[in-house]
Design a protein around this motif. Sequence first.
Motif, PDB file in Angstrom:
ATOM      1  N   UNK A   1      68.235   4.919   0.125  1.00  0.00           N
ATOM      2  CA  UNK A   1      68.040   4.060   1.293  1.00  0.00           C
ATOM      3  C   UNK A   1      66.571   3.872   1.671  1.00  0.00           C
ATOM      4  N   UNK A   2      65.665   4.572   1.017  1.00  0.00           N
ATOM      5  CA  UNK A   2      64.251   4.416   1.356  1.00  0.00           C
ATOM      6  C   UNK A   2      63.405   5.449   0.631  1.00  0.00           C
ATOM      7  N   UNK A   3      62.083   5.337   0.799  1.00  0.00           N
ATOM      8  CA  UNK A   3      61.162   6.247   0.105  1.00  0.00           C
ATOM      9  C   UNK A   3      61.409   7.700   0.497  1.00  0.00           C
ATOM     10  N   UNK A   4      61.607   7.941   1.797  1.00  0.00           N
ATOM     11  CA  UNK A   4      61.809   9.319   2.261  1.00  0.00           C
ATOM     12  C   UNK A   4      63.110   9.893   1.700  1.00  0.00           C
ATOM     13  N   UNK A   5      64.155   9.084   1.675  1.00  0.00           N
ATOM     14  CA  UNK A   5      65.450   9.511   1.145  1.00  0.00           C
ATOM     15  C   UNK A   5      65.296  10.029  -0.292  1.00  0.00           C
ATOM     16  N   UNK A   6      64.631   9.232  -1.136  1.00  0.00           N
ATOM     17  CA  UNK A   6      64.456   9.630  -2.542  1.00  0.00           C
ATOM     18  C   UNK A   6      63.484  10.799  -2.678  1.00  0.00           C
ATOM     19  N   UNK A   7      62.497  10.845  -1.802  1.00  0.00           N
ATOM     20  CA  UNK A   7      61.529  11.964  -1.826  1.00  0.00           C
ATOM     21  C   UNK A   7      62.249  13.285  -1.559  1.00  0.00           C
ATOM     22  N   UNK A   8      63.175  13.266  -0.586  1.00  0.00           N
ATOM     23  CA  UNK A   8      63.942  14.476  -0.252  1.00  0.00           C
ATOM     24  C   UNK A   8      64.830  14.879  -1.428  1.00  0.00           C
ATOM     25  N   UNK A   9      65.453  13.892  -2.080  1.00  0.00           N
ATOM     26  CA  UNK A   9      66.338  14.186  -3.215  1.00  0.00           C
ATOM     27  C   UNK A   9      65.557  14.806  -4.368  1.00  0.00           C
ATOM     28  N   UNK A  10      64.380  14.255  -4.649  1.00  0.00           N
ATOM     29  CA  UNK A  10      63.539  14.803  -5.723  1.00  0.00           C
ATOM     30  C   UNK A  10      63.117  16.231  -5.371  1.00  0.00           C
ATOM     31  N   UNK A  11      62.794  16.455  -4.091  1.00  0.00           N
ATOM     32  CA  UNK A  11      62.413  17.792  -3.619  1.00  0.00           C
ATOM     33  C   UNK A  11      63.571  18.773  -3.788  1.00  0.00           C
TER      34      UNK A  11
ATOM     35  N   UNK B   1      66.552   0.849  -2.767  1.00  0.00           N
ATOM     36  CA  UNK B   1      65.330   1.204  -3.484  1.00  0.00           C
ATOM     37  C   UNK B   1      65.665   2.070  -4.700  1.00  0.00           C
ATOM     38  N   UNK B   2      64.994   1.792  -5.829  1.00  0.00           N
ATOM     39  CA  UNK B   2      65.218   2.519  -7.093  1.00  0.00           C
ATOM     40  C   UNK B   2      63.966   3.291  -7.491  1.00  0.00           C
ATOM     41  N   UNK B   3      64.178   4.396  -8.182  1.00  0.00           N
ATOM     42  CA  UNK B   3      63.071   5.146  -8.778  1.00  0.00           C
ATOM     43  C   UNK B   3      63.545   5.667 -10.134  1.00  0.00           C
ATOM     44  N   UNK B   4      62.670   5.555 -11.150  1.00  0.00           N
ATOM     45  CA  UNK B   4      62.996   6.123 -12.470  1.00  0.00           C
ATOM     46  C   UNK B   4      62.622   7.603 -12.449  1.00  0.00           C
ATOM     47  N   UNK B   5      63.505   8.440 -12.994  1.00  0.00           N
ATOM     48  CA  UNK B   5      63.255   9.883 -13.005  1.00  0.00           C
ATOM     49  C   UNK B   5      63.427  10.389 -14.431  1.00  0.00           C
ATOM     50  N   UNK B   6      62.477  11.217 -14.876  1.00  0.00           N
ATOM     51  CA  UNK B   6      62.480  11.666 -16.270  1.00  0.00           C
ATOM     52  C   UNK B   6      62.301  13.180 -16.329  1.00  0.00           C
ATOM     53  N   UNK B   7      63.276  13.904 -16.851  1.00  0.00           N
ATOM     54  CA  UNK B   7      63.133  15.362 -16.937  1.00  0.00           C
ATOM     55  C   UNK B   7      61.966  15.760 -17.841  1.00  0.00           C
ATOM     56  N   UNK B   8      61.305  16.871 -17.489  1.00  0.00           N
ATOM     57  CA  UNK B   8      60.092  17.266 -18.228  1.00  0.00           C
ATOM     58  C   UNK B   8      60.411  17.985 -19.532  1.00  0.00           C
ATOM     59  N   UNK B   9      61.522  18.737 -19.561  1.00  0.00           N
ATOM     60  CA  UNK B   9      61.850  19.502 -20.769  1.00  0.00           C
ATOM     61  C   UNK B   9      63.304  19.251 -21.156  1.00  0.00           C
ATOM     62  N   UNK B  10      63.667  19.743 -22.346  1.00  0.00           N
ATOM     63  CA  UNK B  10      65.050  19.604 -22.825  1.00  0.00           C
ATOM     64  C   UNK B  10      66.005  20.357 -21.894  1.00  0.00           C
ATOM     65  N   UNK B  11      65.569  21.517 -21.405  1.00  0.00           N
ATOM     66  CA  UNK B  11      66.411  22.303 -20.492  1.00  0.00           C
ATOM     67  C   UNK B  11      66.663  21.527 -19.204  1.00  0.00           C
ATOM     68  N   UNK B  12      65.618  20.833 -18.712  1.00  0.00           N
ATOM     69  CA  UNK B  12      65.763  20.013 -17.506  1.00  0.00           C
ATOM     70  C   UNK B  12      66.723  18.847 -17.759  1.00  0.00           C
ATOM     71  N   UNK B  13      66.656  18.295 -18.975  1.00  0.00           N
ATOM     72  CA  UNK B  13      67.522  17.175 -19.358  1.00  0.00           C
ATOM     73  C   UNK B  13      68.995  17.571 -19.209  1.00  0.00           C
ATOM     74  N   UNK B  14      69.308  18.785 -19.642  1.00  0.00           N
ATOM     75  CA  UNK B  14      70.693  19.258 -19.581  1.00  0.00           C
ATOM     76  C   UNK B  14      71.163  19.446 -18.134  1.00  0.00           C
TER      77      UNK B  14
END
Length: 695
Positions: free
Chosen positions: A453-463, A408-421
């Motif tokens: 590996x799944x929605x929960x896996x990526x949810x935990x990583x984003x968290x 499973x894939x998810x696109x992730x986009x940093x909110x600010x320039x500092x986050x980008x770095x």
Amino acid sequence: MPDDCRLSAIRNIGIMAHIDAGKTTTTERMLYYTGKVHKMGEVDKGTATMDWMMQEQERGITITSAATTCWWKDHIINIIDTPGHVDFTVEVERSLRVLDGAIAIFCAVAGVQPQSETVWRQADKYHVPRIAYVNKMDRIGADFFRVIKMMEENLGCTPLPVQLPIGAEDSFLGVIDLIRMVAYVYDTDEFGESYTIRQLSEEEMLYAEEHRNFILEKLSEYDDDILEEYLEGKEISPDKIISSLRKQVIANKLIPVLCGSSFKNKGVQMLLDAVVDYLPSPLDLPPVKGKEPESGEEVEFKTDPDESLCALAFKVMSDPYVGKLTYLRIYSGTLRVGMQVLNVGKDKKERITKILKMHANHREEIAVARAGDIVAGVGLKETVTGDTLCLENKIALLEPMSFPEPVIDVAIEPKTKADQDKISESLMRIAEEDPTFRARIDPETGQTIISGMGELHLEIIVDRLLREFKVNANIGNPQVTYKETVRKSARGEFKLEKQVGGKGQYAHVILEVTPLEEGQGRRFVDKSSPEEIPREFVEPIKAGIMESLQAGILAGYPVDDLEVVLLGGSYHDEDSNEQSFKVAANIAIKEALQNASPCLLEPIMDIEIISPEEYVGDIISDLNTRRGRIYALDENRESKIVKATVPLSETFGYATSLRSISQGRATFSMHIKDYAEVPENKSREIIAKRYGLPV
């Protein structure tokens, strides 16, 4: 303590099971009764010692395998508590790779569940000796013998009950020990520390003797001494039965089965006894074998602190206080602080700056670790999961671990320039820890894509990105990781000829693609002759082919399950070079794929739904709309169990849908089964969406 005595007293064990079977609760009780902790933690309250991550405490599930050490009856027990959720199956895989034995926990009501089967197969793969523990005997619908029958049918093993429950559900009081022929009855004491050992009643004795004879009959099949005494009608001592059964457990022939209720504090002390009695010490297992990197010769390392060092890194973790922690299983030799070791696969020298004994997220510094120990090392910069560490005087590569590909894939986009770095460094650290996580930049959109590996896996990583690494990001909708493959064999040919003054470019490649069975991956075979293509150009051709297979011709998904055969071609003495052949191969493979009837593959999930009978009709109707296929409908007391396969793309948001259909009374679990061809109409829709075309 002499080394042999010390090693024979070590048990390196894992706790494995389906989600919610009671792994962490059982581990908490084991830690309490061994005196490692002085207060029992509870999963539901977020106070479990082994569930130390904030995300684990909030969700009441285990996400990362946690290691700890405790002592029971003069034995050292190193325990790894593993997750039950399918999204974190990598944690089970890498733990089983380094463990000597395991406790498989089954719910007395649900029995053998889908993830129970998955972890059992993983343990089979690494030949890990096991004992089984039927938990939750106090629950309504608990049935000890039904679970044993399910183990035989679903797991293909030979379970051997060494205990019988006294009562069940509300009247579960304790257990009958079939080896010693006594009953352990728990007092009303809240913590389960006090219990009475009593003789069996006449009725219990008749019941127990029948099952004890079954144990002796099974052991007689493997042990001539037991057979002789059994046929002569002699009384066989408990010690002799334990010794004989231990040998069969280590040989993976028999599975002793115990029972209890961890939450109600009943039966855990006997489980600890069984760990000591039946599961192997490092000395009981054969020496670990590896291969010398250059010659490929087999090298053996004995379980001996005086031998040359051999250790396997099985887990990497970022620690806010000490930096990168590398979990190590030491198979042979002795590891000391300050020692220089060789990462055999990377041919890089590393220095150990600290050695830590872990207790979940607490650590204790030690100066020395010996064969049989599981520890964490600090200072290993290059080492990742699966790497072998040795001393330079004797080196070998241990068998590497294999991990499933993300689905499973998810696109992730940093909110600010500092986050980008910060984001790329954070994702790199997470990928280092988790071999089933990937992060890449989409060349077409420039977006960062994370895969798991799944929605929960990526949810935990984003968290974790937000809390641990302080990165704020917007998250896209989940996307399935499709694959491409071919249905038939086809040829491809390309001749590159360029002459623009001076030295030109020339490469001629002829190749053929052939479909393979699902799960076979990619295979390259060279059948060309040196007269057609010099040997120095074969590797660039292979590189060009593999690079091209990363993005297929239908929708740019990786191409899998095919064999590419290099048939021949031609070269030019002056104008041919590696780059020319790489480019020619890249174009030739695309032509072959085009001619080979390409198709899309999608991940198919095996799903099991437990529901009250009144909702089953609606659940099946809903699955049919999701392209699901029902293959079994079982009964479990008051509930029905629906077993089906369903494409992963149709399962997003399924938890909410099922809750709505069943008024919150149905539960489900799923794991990946295999990949299957996408129907033609769905395939056109996916391709159109991929390229932003109207459907």
